[in-house]
Write an enzyme that holds these catalytic residues in place. Structure first.
Site, PDB file in Angstrom:
ATOM      1  N   SER A 147       0.855  -1.184   0.000  1.00  0.00           N
ATOM      2  CA  SER A 147       0.000   0.000   0.000  1.00  0.00           C
ATOM      3  C   SER A 147       0.889   1.231   0.000  1.00  0.00           C
ATOM      4  CB  SER A 147      -0.878  -0.003   1.258  1.00  0.00           C
ATOM      5  OG  SER A 147      -1.512   1.241   1.475  1.00  0.00           O
ATOM      6  N   TYR A 163      -2.134  -1.512  10.159  1.00  0.00           N
ATOM      7  CA  TYR A 163      -2.137  -1.648   8.703  1.00  0.00           C
ATOM      8  C   TYR A 163      -0.794  -1.191   8.124  1.00  0.00           C
ATOM      9  CZ  TYR A 163      -4.110  -1.344   3.957  1.00  0.00           C
ATOM     10  OH  TYR A 163      -4.373  -1.507   2.615  1.00  0.00           O
TER      11      TYR A 163
END
Length: 320
Positions: A147, A163
């Site tokens: 990401s 995350y």
């Protein structure tokens, strides 16, 4: 691997979002696909979408599995071997992911570790589990989804620790695989995917994973949301409980529907990167801009001015 026809691809998190689109686009080229997800209903929809465009003879199989559990992935691997009558695969897309565990200070340990175990553990265990099948192929490619939070560890200035930590781990692991494969298994390649804001149902799916359906939030869950937003400087005291529920639903829908890049566009970019042999695949203009800005001014990356500059360039406004 410029041609996917006749190959076999494994896609985790194939029920929705980028996973579904990867399965659909691969199968449309005649690539056999095996997907796993925690939702059988979602995978049924993916398989139906694949069947609409896949050439005759293309096999698409599904299997319910939580990638954070090694036993689940081993069972999935055994299913792939049976369903596709093979001892090898060519493509492994470690794509499954969830959000949550934003703060290590205020959020519970169970949720924090669940997010880390899916987003990082699923990639590591997925690679470990399917590596023997990849090694038996004539050529293979591992594609791991990280990401922008793999090089920018926050969400518009807000805490995003579980995350981000997981996505940093995915990025580092995949970069290490590039060198490892070149030395130890030269017929294998590895790519790390760095998406920006992609129009997926990850907010919905993450909420469901943790029993917080935005449409049916319990009173105590609404109270937790009020407290969490209060810690970020947002006073929700004037909002009714139903207002809060509708707000969370609107946020989930907005993340999916207001994204600058669709899941289909993201999957196309990823597959083009795999064809080109790129080891680093940035997905979306926002990913490219954030990458550029972090590299230019790493010491500013976590200052409020960085987010202001992002907004001035028209980036990340839909999230922050």
């Amino acid at each position: 691997m410029e041609d996917f026809a006749g190959r076999l691809a494994v896609v985790t998190g194939g029920g929705t979002g980028m996973g579904r689109e990867l399965a659909r686009q691969l199968s449309a080229e005649g690539c056999h696909v095996a997907i796993c997800d925690v939702s059988e209903e979602a995978m049924d929809e993916t398989r139906a979408a694949c069947d609409e465009s896949a050439p005759p003879g293309t096999v698409v199989s599904t299997f319910v599995a939580d990638v954070s559990g090694e036993a689940h992935l081993i069972a999935f691997r055994d299913h792939v071997a049976r369903a596709h009558d093979t001892d090898h695969i060519h493509l492994l897309f470690n794509n499954a992911g969830i959000g949550g565990g934003a703060s290590i200070v205020t959020d519970g340990r169970d949720e924090w570790e669940a997010v880390f175990n899916v987003c990082w553990g699923g990639v590591y265990l997925g690679t470990r589990t399917f590596l023997p099948m990849l090694l038996r192929s004539d050529s293979g490619h591992v594609v791991n989804t990280s990401s922008v939070n793999g090089f920018w560890a926050c969400l518009g200035g807000n805490a995003h620790t579980a995350y981000s930590a997981a996505k940093f781990a995915v990025k580092g692991f995949t970069e290490a695989l590039v060198a490892d494969f070149r030395q130890s298994a030269p017929h294998l390649r590895a790519s790390v995917v760095m998406p920006g804001h992609i129009g997926t149902s990850i907010v919905f799916n993450s909420s469901l994973y943790f029993g917080r359906d935005p449409k049916n939030l319990r009173d105590e869950q609404v109270a937790e949301i009020r407290q969490r937003f209060g810690g970020r400087g947002f006073d929700l005291s004037a909002a009714s409980d139903e207002d809060v529920r509708q707000m969370m639903l609107a946020m989930a829908e907005g993340f999916r529907d207001a994204a600058p890049t669709t899941a289909a566009q993201a999957a196309t970019i990823i597959l083009e990167g795999v064809r080109a042999g790129e080891w680093r695949i940035l997905v979306g203009d926002d990913a490219r801009v954030i990458d550029e800005m972090v590299r230019e001014s790493p010491s500013e990356a976590y200052e409020p001015s960085f987010v202001t500059r992002l907004h001035e360039r028209g980036m990340f406004g839909a999230i922050t």
